[in-house]
Design a protein around this motif. Structure first.
Motif, short mmCIF file in Angstrom:
data_model
loop_
_atom_site.label_atom_id
_atom_site.label_comp_id
_atom_site.label_asym_id
_atom_site.label_seq_id
_atom_site.Cartn_x
_atom_site.Cartn_y
_atom_site.Cartn_z
N ARG A 167 -45.47 -61.35 -41.46
CA ARG A 167 -45.76 -62.52 -40.63
C ARG A 167 -44.52 -62.90 -39.84
N ALA A 168 -44.71 -63.13 -38.54
CA ALA A 168 -43.59 -63.56 -37.69
C ALA A 168 -43.08 -64.90 -38.19
N GLY A 169 -41.76 -65.04 -38.26
CA GLY A 169 -41.14 -66.30 -38.68
C GLY A 169 -40.99 -66.46 -40.19
N LYS A 170 -41.52 -65.54 -41.02
CA LYS A 170 -41.40 -65.63 -42.47
C LYS A 170 -40.40 -64.57 -42.96
N GLU A 171 -39.34 -65.05 -43.64
CA GLU A 171 -38.28 -64.14 -44.10
C GLU A 171 -38.83 -63.10 -45.07
N VAL A 172 -38.32 -61.88 -44.93
CA VAL A 172 -38.68 -60.76 -45.79
C VAL A 172 -37.39 -60.24 -46.42
N THR A 173 -37.44 -59.92 -47.72
CA THR A 173 -36.26 -59.38 -48.39
C THR A 173 -36.64 -58.12 -49.16
N PHE A 174 -35.63 -57.27 -49.38
CA PHE A 174 -35.77 -56.13 -50.28
C PHE A 174 -34.39 -55.82 -50.85
N LEU A 175 -34.32 -54.96 -51.86
CA LEU A 175 -33.06 -54.66 -52.55
C LEU A 175 -32.60 -53.25 -52.23
N VAL A 176 -31.28 -53.07 -52.18
CA VAL A 176 -30.67 -51.76 -52.02
C VAL A 176 -29.72 -51.55 -53.19
N ASN A 177 -29.87 -50.41 -53.88
CA ASN A 177 -29.00 -50.07 -54.99
C ASN A 177 -28.06 -48.96 -54.52
N THR A 178 -26.75 -49.16 -54.72
CA THR A 178 -25.75 -48.20 -54.26
C THR A 178 -25.01 -47.53 -55.41
#
Length: 170
Positions: A119-130
């Motif tokens: 959805r436009a305007g709704k923050e999206v997050t995900f995780l990165v493992n290094t």
């Protein structure tokens, strides 16, 4: 007239330069140069100490008259000390170098990636493992339907990062 010969040296007139005095990568050769033309006659010695106090071999070769190239290969991650001596006296050293593990982006993994329609305007997050990916920076970028998408990264711990973005077009 005296029968004695006096050799005057001034190690402070030696000039050391090169990336190997400021940065190094584990298991890869690092090098620097030392210019000695105004320092008098002497012998160049290089002593490199690794993070555990171990001596790191240095290859010192004369490149041309009064110019030397020094090469070493750190075998451990961490702080190294490089002492450069001219005629048994230190030049402006020791130099402090942090050897890093080369980055391998193929060892990074992403988790909790959103699926489906955003959805436009709704923050999206995900995780990165290094974990295991070596030393480096985490950067993220994205592409919207027609324009580049700004992303931000936030460290969670030493090997986990949260990537966030807010879609402006879907």
């Amino acid at each position: 007239k005296s029968p004695f010969t006096v050799n005057v040296i001034d190690p402070k007139k030696c000039i050391a330069s090169g990336s190997g005095l400021t940065e190094a990568t584990v298991n890869q050769p690092a090098s620097f140069k030392v210019h000695t033309s105004n320092a008098g006659q002497g012998i160049l010695m290089v002593e490199i100490t690794g993070p555990n106090g171990n001596n790191i071999p240095a290859n010192v070769r004369e490149d041309s008259r009064d110019d030397y190239v020094c090469t070493y290969t750190p075998s451990q991650k961490g702080n190294h000390s490089i002492a450069i001596l001219w005629g048994d006296r230190p030049i402006s050293s020791p130099f402090k170098v942090v050897a890093k593990i080369p980055a391998d982006p193929s060892k990074c993994s992403a988790h909790n990636i959103p699926t489906g329609r955003l959805r436009a305007g709704k923050e999206v997050t995900f995780l990165v493992n290094t974990e295991g990916a070596g030393d480096g920076e985490v950067e993220a970028s994205g592409q919207g339907v027609s324009l580049p998408q700004k992303c931000s990264t936030r460290p969670i711990d030493s090997s986990s990062f949260e990537v966030a973005f807010t879609p402006f077009e879907v």
